[in-house]
Every structure is written in structure tokens, then in C-alpha cells.
Design a protein around this motif. Structure first.
Motif, mmCIF file in Angstrom:
data_model
loop_
_atom_site.group_PDB
_atom_site.id
_atom_site.type_symbol
_atom_site.label_atom_id
_atom_site.label_comp_id
_atom_site.label_asym_id
_atom_site.label_seq_id
_atom_site.Cartn_x
_atom_site.Cartn_y
_atom_site.Cartn_z
ATOM 1 N N HIS A 19 -7.628 6.394 -5.013
ATOM 2 C CA HIS A 19 -6.929 5.299 -5.690
ATOM 3 C C HIS A 19 -7.060 5.450 -7.194
ATOM 4 O O HIS A 19 -6.070 5.343 -7.923
ATOM 5 C CB HIS A 19 -7.517 3.960 -5.233
ATOM 6 C CG HIS A 19 -6.922 2.776 -5.933
ATOM 7 N ND1 HIS A 19 -5.753 2.180 -5.520
ATOM 8 C CD2 HIS A 19 -7.332 2.092 -7.038
ATOM 9 C CE1 HIS A 19 -5.470 1.169 -6.324
ATOM 10 N NE2 HIS A 19 -6.417 1.095 -7.245
ATOM 11 N N GLU A 47 -0.287 -2.641 -6.804
ATOM 12 C CA GLU A 47 -0.293 -2.325 -5.378
ATOM 13 C C GLU A 47 -1.069 -3.409 -4.654
ATOM 14 O O GLU A 47 -2.288 -3.476 -4.727
ATOM 15 C CB GLU A 47 -0.902 -0.948 -5.135
ATOM 16 C CG GLU A 47 -0.791 -0.499 -3.682
ATOM 17 C CD GLU A 47 -1.254 0.934 -3.482
ATOM 18 O OE1 GLU A 47 -0.457 1.858 -3.722
ATOM 19 O OE2 GLU A 47 -2.424 1.125 -3.088
ATOM 20 N N LYS A 79 0.839 -1.192 0.000
ATOM 21 C CA LYS A 79 0.000 0.000 0.000
ATOM 22 C C LYS A 79 0.877 1.247 0.000
ATOM 23 O O LYS A 79 1.923 1.291 0.641
ATOM 24 C CB LYS A 79 -0.906 -0.013 1.222
ATOM 25 C CG LYS A 79 -1.866 1.168 1.283
ATOM 26 C CD LYS A 79 -2.810 1.021 2.443
ATOM 27 C CE LYS A 79 -3.700 2.252 2.572
ATOM 28 N NZ LYS A 79 -4.464 2.515 1.337
ATOM 29 N N ASN A 80 0.458 2.252 -0.746
ATOM 30 C CA ASN A 80 1.114 3.553 -0.912
ATOM 31 C C ASN A 80 2.177 3.555 -2.006
ATOM 32 O O ASN A 80 2.839 4.582 -2.209
ATOM 33 C CB ASN A 80 1.726 4.065 0.402
ATOM 34 C CG ASN A 80 0.667 4.487 1.398
ATOM 35 O OD1 ASN A 80 -0.412 4.936 1.014
ATOM 36 N ND2 ASN A 80 0.954 4.329 2.683
ATOM 37 N N SER A 122 -6.221 -11.212 -1.612
ATOM 38 C CA SER A 122 -6.817 -10.449 -2.699
ATOM 39 C C SER A 122 -6.402 -11.093 -4.021
ATOM 40 O O SER A 122 -5.452 -11.882 -4.067
ATOM 41 C CB SER A 122 -6.359 -8.991 -2.642
ATOM 42 O OG SER A 122 -4.961 -8.915 -2.805
ATOM 43 N N ASP A 136 -3.506 1.199 10.891
ATOM 44 C CA ASP A 136 -3.829 0.440 9.693
ATOM 45 C C ASP A 136 -5.314 0.145 9.586
ATOM 46 O O ASP A 136 -5.870 0.102 8.499
ATOM 47 C CB ASP A 136 -3.073 -0.882 9.690
ATOM 48 C CG ASP A 136 -1.777 -0.784 8.916
ATOM 49 O OD1 ASP A 136 -1.007 -1.736 8.997
ATOM 50 O OD2 ASP A 136 -1.555 0.237 8.251
ATOM 51 N N SER A 175 1.291 3.091 5.950
ATOM 52 C CA SER A 175 0.960 1.685 6.157
ATOM 53 C C SER A 175 2.133 1.004 6.841
ATOM 54 O O SER A 175 3.285 1.230 6.470
ATOM 55 C CB SER A 175 0.665 0.987 4.830
ATOM 56 O OG SER A 175 0.523 -0.401 5.012
ATOM 57 N N HIS A 199 1.827 -10.861 4.017
ATOM 58 C CA HIS A 199 1.580 -9.541 4.586
ATOM 59 C C HIS A 199 1.826 -9.623 6.084
ATOM 60 O O HIS A 199 1.048 -10.236 6.818
ATOM 61 C CB HIS A 199 0.144 -9.090 4.315
ATOM 62 C CG HIS A 199 -0.216 -9.078 2.863
ATOM 63 N ND1 HIS A 199 -0.354 -7.922 2.136
ATOM 64 C CD2 HIS A 199 -0.466 -10.090 1.991
ATOM 65 C CE1 HIS A 199 -0.673 -8.215 0.880
ATOM 66 N NE2 HIS A 199 -0.742 -9.524 0.780
ATOM 67 N N LYS A 243 -2.770 -4.783 -1.856
ATOM 68 C CA LYS A 243 -3.350 -4.099 -0.698
ATOM 69 C C LYS A 243 -3.480 -4.985 0.523
ATOM 70 O O LYS A 243 -3.193 -4.575 1.638
ATOM 71 C CB LYS A 243 -4.719 -3.525 -1.067
ATOM 72 C CG LYS A 243 -4.632 -2.326 -2.001
ATOM 73 C CD LYS A 243 -6.003 -1.709 -2.188
ATOM 74 C CE LYS A 243 -5.918 -0.445 -3.033
ATOM 75 N NZ LYS A 243 -7.238 0.171 -3.231
ATOM 76 N N GLU A 244 -3.979 -6.208 0.349
ATOM 77 C CA GLU A 244 -4.254 -7.026 1.519
ATOM 78 C C GLU A 244 -4.177 -8.493 1.152
ATOM 79 O O GLU A 244 -4.221 -8.871 -0.017
ATOM 80 C CB GLU A 244 -5.633 -6.704 2.097
ATOM 81 C CG GLU A 244 -6.753 -6.854 1.073
ATOM 82 C CD GLU A 244 -8.083 -6.318 1.586
ATOM 83 O OE1 GLU A 244 -9.084 -7.016 1.383
ATOM 84 O OE2 GLU A 244 -8.098 -5.232 2.176
ATOM 85 N N ASP A 276 -2.774 -11.153 -4.865
ATOM 86 C CA ASP A 276 -1.892 -11.651 -3.826
ATOM 87 C C ASP A 276 -0.962 -12.746 -4.360
ATOM 88 O O ASP A 276 0.062 -13.040 -3.758
ATOM 89 C CB ASP A 276 -2.728 -12.208 -2.672
ATOM 90 C CG ASP A 276 -1.925 -12.381 -1.402
ATOM 91 O OD1 ASP A 276 -1.091 -11.509 -1.120
ATOM 92 O OD2 ASP A 276 -2.121 -13.396 -0.713
#
Length: 783
Positions: free
Chosen positions: A169, A122, A98-99, A128, A155, A246, A144, A124-125, A131
Motif C-alpha cells: 500500500h 481508497e 480497494k485496488n 473507517s 475478500d 475485491s 460497502h 477500504k472498509e 468512510d
């Protein structure tokens, strides 16, 4: 097929990050950090990056992991031809946490590269769709990892729709697409032209073959700066949507795909399969029926499948990340892990390499190799051997002007016995079989060898001894005048991009009993300072810098700023000087970049006092209205005035001059063609520091690229009646040294990386010129 992972960079003062490149025949993958110094290290080590298509950034998204990314992307973009781009051929994809989008989007005011087709992934989590990454060679899974103490509230706390960034985004995604799309339409429509808005358009359309200073005095317009059009504002917004830091740190597990065994035609025939199309079906995994009605399955006529194996790249920036990492379900089956993962590459924060939890984790997997990269276990060896070789010879010639570079000989602490310390050239072979070995990677620095007659030449030894004896018998006189004791350290004297022998622009000016001023701050400036000053002086020198001056927004002049500001903030906190301000004197667009980036990483922006270069254009006018920041600056560092004038180079580029109450006056050109306005504001300067990008016979190229020649820089000093002139910012076409004029006056000094001198002893340089020519007489030029 052979597959191996090679360490390109390990933690040193020059290269604070760790980067690993995985080689396949058709493609390369980079894992780890693209930190400051990475690009220069890749050049030093002759790393072939043309086949790099995917870069997996580990750890948190912060400057320590991404500080060299912008410079790296700019260089990759410049090296590629738009016409040769293919959708599936030259795409570069950045994978990170993230970022990452915010990091790239914040550079919108100075990064435009239509030549580079780039995607940003990016992640994120966990769980996903992005991933897990797959292509024809590898599968890469992302871990992560969050810290167990503190930060989780940051967070996970609820944010408004604006802060959460659905709109933000999308704004960043679209903005980056425009940044890396073709700029031809914008440039042709003069929306984002590469000349300063303070310069009349007429002045940019003259002939490009003018000589000497014919252009001088014709550049500047008295009109106010022309603002961007509405179209440009829409394409490149002045502010990004809100973002938050993050704390998630990414690690990766990369495995190559299973390799299907060979087809066995003899066995197939014995089972009744007729040669022909059925052989093809079996080899592609499909069962077939023989004429006798027997079903033959692929596994009956194939050698066993070879399971794919790989590596883990594990990035734990602090001890708080260890607990979640070692308890991750990925490591539950120790036998399966050691069968699949041949090597753990550990990228660790300071002080955690010997944490008992990590040591116990490594002991659980003795069948895998463990390679540790960390500042407390890695030796601070010289990363740029080419530059260090010549710096060593220069120090041997004259230790007054050329200090000995500081380096570590041993690590602070050895790694545990079951692990190996990371170092450039360490290779882990993944296929055909696991193996660890060391391979030479670029030039290894050896100070004694650099000074040997075999390496340096007998003529070098002779002229150095002669020069040193002359300086001892008849030492140059130290002139005395206001500012004669001011020290100048030319940290980086190259232009455009870092090279083997010269880093990009940065000059440190230290005024005794007052402060230090950093004139531009190219990528790697902090590393250059550490080499020059060493651990005993570095901290004090860093805290003593009260002003960061940025001349313009070209990347080679400011990409070291955030690491400088962050390290300074950390030192001020330790020394309980948290409230000590640092003045940032720079174009407005530079402050916009700092502001946008500060949303995702704390580098102490709240203690900075910003004074814009645009505002200082009128600081000597009768109707000038000083801002509180300007008044604070003038009082705090004992100035009479500080003034800027537009440079003729690019948008928001400035020349500057500042006069101290002591009588010392400093003029700095940044990048520019000769201009009458700079001569005017710099009139009577004690010291002029002027760019000298090209040799005099390349005047046409200097005009075309809006730079100055050596002769023009010297003439600017004469025209403004400067007492002394220092030349910097030499083209990288002169990889080791520019053409030194043996007839140069004694008030001229050529800058070299790591060089230190006092203004009152510049006449000493004239005594060194003949020897310098011999120092740089070396084997065939290698870039």
C-alpha cells in the motif's frame, strides 16, 4: 443557491458506464463510472469540468468502472498550468474502493502528469475514517456492499503481510505521488526522457525546423538499448507488490448541509437585543443577554433551519449484491429516507432491473424518484452525434467504403412503472426543491436530419448523386493480387485524445481464411466495433482477432486493450473456446502493465501468448533465436516472418512489418518520424498503414512532436515500394477531416472512423475525394 444532478453518460455501445455530475455554484462532483468513452462524451456534451474536485467511483474497482479514468486524468492534467495550482484550489481527489491505487500505479510506465495535483482516497472498509467525506457543501457516506454467494472467501481470507499490502500500500501511494509530481528534474537529468533508448542522444538535439525527410536515416543507433539508471528503477519499480481482486461494490449517499434560517432583526429588537455585535453572535448560533438580563437564544430570532437533502447513487453489478443492499440499516426508517433522499440513481448489472427484491425496495420509497441505468433497459442510442452525422453522410455517399452505423431504437425491456430510464440530460433538481426534468445535452443524432438539404446543403445532395451515379455507370475495377481481398477497418483515426468526430487509434485488418489483427487499441475501440459490425457480426469479429499489436505506450494507442481482451475472453468461454490463444505483440512495458493489472481483475491473461517488440527487432537476422511464443505465432497465423524496428517517437516505440505465406505483406508505422529502418523492413509491402498527423506546412511541429506529415507518409510508401498506402492518425486540429489532396494517386486512401475497404479496391477512394470535401463543408468548427 441551486443544486442539481445531471446524467452525463448512460449505458450504450459508445459509453458503457454511467456518470452523474452534481452542480454547485463553486464546485462539481462526479459519481458513478469513468468508463471508456466518458472523456469523449464529456466533449460531445460540452460538460464543464474545470470545477470538478471530487470523483466518487461506484461499484467494484474494475475496468468497466475505471476504463476511461487514465485518459480523463491525462486530459485534465494537460489542461492545467502548474504555476496556477493552489493547494486548496485545483486538487482532484479520486474516491473509490480497494485496488484503486493498484489501478493507477500500474500505469506508471506511461502516465506522468506534474500539472495535475491529485489525491487518491481508497476507501477500504466500512466505518473507517475515510468512510464519510465532508466539505463545505456536502456529506457523502459510503455503503460497502458484498455479494451473498461466492467471493467472500476471497475478500476475507488471511493473507501474508506481503500480500496484505501494508508495504505494498505504501509503495503504491508513494509511487503515485511521484507520478503526479513535477517531472522536471527527471526529464532534465535524462532519467525518463521522451525519446527511445534505441536512438542516439545526438539525433535528438538537432534543429527542429528541418523540412521534409532531411532527418531520415539519421535517427537510429546500432547500439543496444540503454537501460534505465538505478535512480529511475528506484522511482519506478518494474513490479508492484501483490494484490488480489475485491468484490466489494461501493454506493454513496450524498446530502447537502442543513441551511440555517435567516436572521430576523425585527424579532430580536422586540426581545430587547440591541443592534450591533450581538446580532452577529445570534446569527452565528450563540445566545446573548439583553440589558434587562434576558437570555435570547438563536432559535428565537431565526427562521427554521432547512434540512439538507440529496441523492443516493446505488451500484449493484450482479444479482448477488441485492440482498445485502436492501437489508442495509440505512434504509430502516422509510419516512426519514424519503425526507432526506430525493432520488435514487440505480446503476445496475444486466438482467437485475426487474428483480422482485429491487422492485419491492423501490415501492417502499414512493416519495423518492428512481432512475435506472442498465444495458437491458437503456436504449443503445448514438452517443457521439457529431461523428454519427458525418458517418451517415459518408454512408449515403458510398455504402461500400462507409457502412451504416448500428444503433438500437428501443430498450430490450422497459423499466417498471414507478421508475425512469436513465438518459443523458436527465436532471434531478435537489435545491431549491425536488424536480425531475430533461434538458438538451449536446447534439442529438437524427439520421434523416443529417441528410436533409437544410442541414447538409444543396451542393452536398448534388455532388453525392453525381458521384454515386458515376460509380454505378463506371465501377472501379477490383484489382487482384496476393492480399487484395484483405479487409481494413479504420476504427479510430484521430491522435492524442478522442474528439467529437474522431476516436483515437485502432485499425482492424482481416485476412480471409486466416485471422484478424488489431493494430493498436485506443480507448473506445470496442464501442467503435459494435457500431460498425452490429450485433450480428460483432461476436464473430471479436473472436476472429488472433493478434493484438501495440506500437508504443502512449495512452491513445492502447487504453482499449483490457476491455477488448475481457470481452473476447467472455465470448470464448461462452463458445467453449477457452483455450484459444490471443497473441499480444507489444513492448515489454505493455506486458508489465497487463501483468500488474491482472492481479486485480481476470481478463484472461493466462490464455495470452506474449511476443515482445524488442525481440522482433532481430527476427530476420541469421543469429536470431526464436522463442516458443514466436514460433507459435508464425505457425498459427501462417506467417513467413514478423519484424520490428525502433520508431523515432518515444521510449519503446516501434514500426513493424509482417509477411504472410500467401504473399501479402503489411507494414505499420505506429507513431514516428520518417526512418530508413522502417523503409527497409517494409520494403515491398502490399499495404502500408502510416500515421499522417500533420499537414505538410506544419513540418516544424511534426519534427518537434516526433510525428509525420501527410507528404512524408506518402513518401515513405514510395520509398518502400508499397503497393497501397492508407493514412491514419490525423491531428485533432483537423476535427472533421484532414486536408484532402485532390491530386492524390489512386493507390492512396485516407482513413475515416468506421471506414471499411478491401486492399484491392483502394483505387475507388480517388473517385470520392471531391465529394468528401463537400461532405465536410459544414457549419463553424466545434470541438
Amino acid at each position: 443557491m441551486k443544486v442539481h444532478a445531471t446524467i452525463l453518460t448512460a449505458p450504450t455501445s459508445d459509453t458503457p458506464g454511467t456518470a452523474i455530475i452534481v452542480h454547485f455554484d463553486d464546485r462539481r462532483y462526479i459519481f458513478g463510472h469513468i468508463a471508456e468513452g466518458s472523456q469523449r462524451a464529456f466533449v460531445e456534451r460540452r460538460a464543464r469540468l474545470a470545477k470538478v474536485r471530487d470523483i466518487f467511483l461506484t461499484g467494484r474497482t474494475e475496468w468497466a468502472t475505471t476504463g476511461g479514468l487514465v485518459g480523463f486524468l491525462l486530459t485534465v492534467g494537460d489542461s492545467r498550468n502548474v504555476d496556477d495550482q493552489k493547494l486548496d484550489g485545483n486538487l482532484v481527489t479520486l474516491h473509490g474502493g480497494k485496488n484503486l491505487l493498484q489501478t493507477i500505479a500500474a500505469t506508471r510506465s506511461f502516465v506522468f502528469r506534474g500539472q495535475l495535483k491529485m489525491n487518491i482516497d481508497e476507501i477500504k472498509e466500512a466505518n473507517s475514517p475515510n468512510d464519510v467525506f465532508k466539505d463545505n457543501n456536502v456529506t457523502v457516506r459510503t455503503l460497502h456492499i458484498r455479494p451473498t454467494n461466492g467471493g467472500l472467501k476471497l475478500d476475507r481470507k488471511k493473507r501474508s503481510a506481503d500480500e496484505m499490502g501494508i508495504d505494498g500500500h505504501q509503495q503504491r501511494v508513494e509511487l503515485i505521488q511521484r507520478m503526479f509530481a513535477s517531472q522536471n528534474k527527471l526529464n532534465n537529468s535524462y532519467e525518463l526522457e521522451d525519446v527511445d533508448p534505441h536512438v542516439t542522444r545526438e539525433s535528438t538535439q538537432g534543429k527542429r525546423n528541418r523540412t521534409s525527410s532531411e532527418d531520415e536515416g539519421r535517427y537510429l543507433s546500432t547500439s543496444a538499448p540503454r537501460p534505465y539508471t538505478d535512480k529511475a528503477k528506484a522511482q519506478y519499480p518494474s513490479r508492484l507488490s501483490k494484490a488480489l481482486p475485491s468484490l466489494v461494490a461501493l454506493s454513496y449517499i450524498m446530502t447537502i448541509h442543513d441551511h440555517r434560517g435567516k436572521f430576523l432583526p425585527k424579532v430580536a429588537k422586540e426581545l430587547g437585543v440591541e443592534p450591533g455585535p450581538k446580532f452577529g453572535l445570534l446569527s452565528n448560533g450563540h445566545p446573548v443577554i439583553t440589558p434587562s438580563g434576558r437570555i435570547v437564544h438563536p432559535h428565537e430570532v431565526m427562521e427554521p433551519t432547512i434540512p439538507g437533502t440529496g441523492i443516493a447513487v446505488c451500484d449493484l453489478p450482479e444479482a448477488d449484491y441485492i440482498a445485502e443492499f436492501v437489508s442495509h440499516p440505512e434504509w430502516s426508517d422509510t419516512t426519514a429516507v424519503q425526507t432526506k433522499i430525493g432520488c435514487f440513481f440505480w446503476i445496475l448489472g444486466f438482467g437485475i432491473a426487474h428483480d422482485h427484491r429491487l422492485i419491492e425496495f423501490m415501492e417502499r420509497f414512493p416519495g423518492s424518484k428512481h432512475i435506472i441505468a442498465s444495458t437491458d433497459v437503456s436504449t443503445d442510442c448514438i452517443s457521439f452525434g457529431g461523428a454519427a452525422k458525418f458517418a451517415t453522410r459518408l454512408n449515403h455517399l458510398d455504402p461500400v467504403f462507409f457502412p451504416q452505423l448500428h444503433r438500437g431504437s428501443t430498450a430490450a425491456e422497459p423499466v417498471a412503472e414507478h421508475a425512469v430510464t436513465a438518459e443523458p440530460g436527465l436532471v434531478f433538481h435537489i435545491k431549491p426543491e425536488w424536480a425531475l426534468e430533461r434538458e438538451p445535452l449536446g447534439e442529438v443524432f437524427d439520421a434523416a436530419h443529417a441528410l436533409s438539404e437544410v442541414e447538409a446543403g444543396s451542393d452536398f445532395i448534388t455532388i453525392v448523386n453525381k458521384t454515386r451515379e458515376s460509380l454505378i455507370q463506371l465501377p472501379p475495377k477490383l484489382e487482384e493480387f496476393p492480399g487484395s481481398d484483405v479487409e481494413v477497418c479504420t476504427l479510430g483515426t484521430g491522435s492524442s485524445v478522442p474528439s467529437r468526430y474522431r476516436n483515437v487509434s485502432s485499425t482492424l485488418v482481416t485476412i480471409p481464411d486466416n485471422c484478424s489483427i488489431l493494430l493498436d487499441c485506443g480507448e473506445g475501440t470496442i464501442g467503435q466495433m459494435k457500431r460498425v459490425f452490429g450485433p450480428d457480426q460483432y461476436n464473430n469479429r471479436l473472436v476472429d482477432i488472433r493478434v493484438l499489436y501495440i506500437s508504443h505506450l502512449h495512452a491513445d494507442h492502447h487504453l482499449g486493450s483490457i476491455s477488448f481482451l475481457k470481452e473476447q475472453q467472455q465470448l470464448l468461454d461462452v463458445n467453449r473456446l477457452k483455450c484459444q490463444p490471443t497473441f499480444v505483440v507489444a513492448p515489454n512495458r505493455f506486458w508489465t502493465w497487463l501483468t500488474d493489472y491482472s492481479l486485480i481483475e481476470d481478463f484472461g491473461i493466462n490464455r495470452l501468448v506474449f511476443v515482445s517488440n524488442e525481440h522482433l527487432r532481430n527476427s530476420t537476422a541469421d543469429n536470431f533465436t526464436p522463442t516458443p511464443g514466436y514460433d507459435f505465432l508464425i505457425q498459427d497465423i501462417k506467417l513467413k516472418n514478423w519484424v520490428t524496428a525502433p520508431a523515432f517517437h518515444c521510449q519503446s516505440a516501434f514500426t513493424t512489418a509482417l509477411t504472410f505465406r500467401s504473399g501479402f505483406k503489411l507494414a505499420y508505422s505506429g507513431d514516428t518520424r520518417p526512418t530508413s529502418s522502417f523503409v527497409s523492413i517494409g520494403n515491398g509491402a502490399t499495404l502500408l498503414i502510416h500515421e499522417a498527423t500533420f499537414d505538410d506546412h506544419l513540418i516544424a511541429e511534426a519534427v518537434a512532436k516526433k510525428h509525420s506529415t501527410i507528404g512524408e507518409a506518402i513518401k515513405a510508401g514510395r520509398d518502400m515500394c508499397a503497393s497501397k498506402t492508407a493514412l491514419v492518425h490525423f491531428s485533432q486540429r483537423y476535427p472533421k477531416a484532414p486536408n484532402l489532396r485532390t491530386d492524390a494517386a489512386s493507390d492512396i486512401v485516407y482513413g475515416f472512423d468506421y471506414m471499411r475497404f478491401k486492399v484491392g479496391e483502394i483505387n475507388r477512394f480517388h473517385r470520392l475525394i471531391n465529394a468528401l470535401a463537400e461532405v465536410y463543408k459544414d457549419d463553424e468548427e466545434r470541438m
